[in-house]
Design a protein around this motif. Sequence first.
Motif, mmCIF file in Angstrom:
data_model
loop_
_atom_site.group_PDB
_atom_site.id
_atom_site.type_symbol
_atom_site.label_atom_id
_atom_site.label_comp_id
_atom_site.label_asym_id
_atom_site.label_seq_id
_atom_site.Cartn_x
_atom_site.Cartn_y
_atom_site.Cartn_z
ATOM 1 N N ARG A 342 -9.087 -3.326 -0.241
ATOM 2 C CA ARG A 342 -8.743 -2.755 1.062
ATOM 3 C C ARG A 342 -7.231 -2.565 1.203
ATOM 4 O O ARG A 342 -6.777 -1.505 1.648
ATOM 5 N N TYR A 343 -6.449 -3.554 0.817
ATOM 6 C CA TYR A 343 -5.011 -3.504 1.096
ATOM 7 C C TYR A 343 -4.235 -2.826 -0.035
ATOM 8 O O TYR A 343 -3.521 -1.845 0.190
ATOM 9 N N THR A 344 -4.402 -3.330 -1.272
ATOM 10 C CA THR A 344 -3.627 -2.767 -2.387
ATOM 11 C C THR A 344 -3.982 -1.307 -2.636
ATOM 12 O O THR A 344 -3.106 -0.449 -2.745
ATOM 13 N N TRP A 345 -5.309 -1.029 -2.705
ATOM 14 C CA TRP A 345 -5.745 0.306 -3.106
ATOM 15 C C TRP A 345 -6.010 1.230 -1.913
ATOM 16 O O TRP A 345 -5.703 2.420 -1.965
ATOM 17 N N GLY A 346 -6.581 0.693 -0.846
ATOM 18 C CA GLY A 346 -6.869 1.528 0.309
ATOM 19 C C GLY A 346 -5.658 1.800 1.168
ATOM 20 O O GLY A 346 -5.555 2.854 1.810
ATOM 21 N N GLU A 347 -4.722 0.853 1.192
ATOM 22 C CA GLU A 347 -3.525 1.016 2.029
ATOM 23 C C GLU A 347 -2.328 1.519 1.217
ATOM 24 O O GLU A 347 -1.809 2.593 1.469
ATOM 25 N N VAL A 348 -1.909 0.748 0.227
ATOM 26 C CA VAL A 348 -0.650 1.047 -0.456
ATOM 27 C C VAL A 348 -0.809 2.209 -1.444
ATOM 28 O O VAL A 348 -0.085 3.203 -1.373
ATOM 29 N N TRP A 349 -1.761 2.108 -2.382
ATOM 30 C CA TRP A 349 -1.922 3.168 -3.375
ATOM 31 C C TRP A 349 -2.389 4.472 -2.747
ATOM 32 O O TRP A 349 -2.246 5.540 -3.340
ATOM 33 N N ASN A 350 -2.947 4.397 -1.559
ATOM 34 C CA ASN A 350 -3.472 5.594 -0.899
ATOM 35 C C ASN A 350 -2.466 6.217 0.079
ATOM 36 O O ASN A 350 -2.787 7.179 0.766
ATOM 37 N N ARG A 351 -1.259 5.667 0.141
ATOM 38 C CA ARG A 351 -0.239 6.214 1.022
ATOM 39 C C ARG A 351 0.320 7.516 0.447
ATOM 40 O O ARG A 351 0.292 7.753 -0.761
ATOM 41 N N GLY A 352 0.860 8.354 1.337
ATOM 42 C CA GLY A 352 1.635 9.498 0.883
ATOM 43 C C GLY A 352 3.031 9.041 0.509
ATOM 44 O O GLY A 352 3.367 7.860 0.577
ATOM 45 N N GLY A 353 3.856 9.979 0.102
ATOM 46 C CA GLY A 353 5.252 9.639 -0.192
ATOM 47 C C GLY A 353 5.549 9.517 -1.664
ATOM 48 O O GLY A 353 6.608 9.940 -2.120
ATOM 49 N N LEU A 354 4.652 8.893 -2.423
ATOM 50 C CA LEU A 354 4.803 8.778 -3.869
ATOM 51 C C LEU A 354 3.507 9.253 -4.516
ATOM 52 O O LEU A 354 2.421 8.923 -4.037
ATOM 53 N N ASP A 355 3.620 9.983 -5.614
ATOM 54 C CA ASP A 355 2.404 10.346 -6.335
ATOM 55 C C ASP A 355 1.991 9.186 -7.240
ATOM 56 O O ASP A 355 2.697 8.173 -7.362
#
Length: 428
Positions: A342-355
């Motif tokens: 939920r947090y590492t992959w759903g929140e951080v890795w799924n953010r915009g800004g960096l590919d």
Amino acid sequence: MSEMPSNTLQYRFDGPEEAPVLILGPSLGTTWHMWDRQIPELAKQWRVLRFDLPGHGGAPAHPAGSVAELANRLLATLDAVGVQRFGYAGCSLGGAVGAELALRHPQRVASLALIAASPRFGTADEFRQRGVIVRSNGLDPIARTSPERWFTSGFAAAQPAITDWAVQMVRMTDPGCYIAACEALAAFDIRTELGAIGVPTLVLVGSEDQVTGPAEARTLVAGIPDARLAVVPGASHLAPVEQPAAVTDLLVRHFSSAWIPGYETGQHAIVAAPAKPVIAPPPPPVAPVAEIAAAQPEAAVRADPHEAGLKVRREVLGDAHVDQALATADDFSGDFQEFLTRYTWGEVWNRGGLDRRMRSVVALTALVAGGHHEELAAHTRAALRNGLTADEIKEVLIQTAVYCGMPAANAAFKVAKEVIREETTPQE
């Protein structure tokens, strides 16, 4: 023949202009010439449209990363030439495009033939691994082994000219478009949707197909309500090339007898009655501010990022890695796996800004600094899948030597070297 803008596909027509349109979709790594031996017979009854996948057969190299995008580009091409309804026959990836059209745009498809197709092509890991090999070694390893996947050994030995044609066809494909097509197949999965395909469907498979064989064909037939199975003896994956007469005969019989005609919707315009003047009632009294505030809708509940996180986690680390992590979770570690997804992959890795390439660079650097070698191995594989080359990973690790220390970088090189060797070595 025409070369189209980036949102459409390169195509050609054969057959009389007034005939109903029949579309033939190619397999990954092939061109519309894989259908050459079907054209003389099919063009007697249909106006046959063949198309090339992006970067295949000299088509413009505009990668398409999903089957849905390929289907949309084909529809845009058809719209541009005024084709509304059509029959469709596709081989392998071309079959996936046909199934996508039948699911999302059923009003356009009159009849369907799926050749060497599957509701899910192997595993996502297999196709992402193929993308890593192409990115690291080019298309030559894939080209050299294509005859083994496409033809029976007897046919390949007896037809050296066709075998060489197949190898050269793959070599001439744009690598970036090939990798994007691999990503499209990795994400394709319609196993739960087969019952929604509502057109007559022929499922055709070579008896010797080791890529998408009779087992996958039977899965399609079992799931599609109006489907029948045809097994072509002595054929492998590219049955239209290896057994052209048998495939042509099956296609002619299917599209001659199982073609849903166009139909009227029954919708007609209704003429509105002349408008009459309406006297508006007096406005209601204004409510007190407190009441207005109380009546405001509550803020939308934020969507749980777990599902999106699991998708990203699988795409980056691979199904095998994630399945193993989830399978070993128990009452003690299960909550942590939920949190991680939920947090590492759903929140951080799924953010915009960096590919994802940049996020892999950051992850590798942090793991080297922390000495987390087991995670470093997993994220080296992820970096390759996210588009980093072996040389780029090398440069990242050299940079870590400056800021994380020589011993940390030295250990990281040992881990990464082994992973890169495993991931980029072509399978013979």
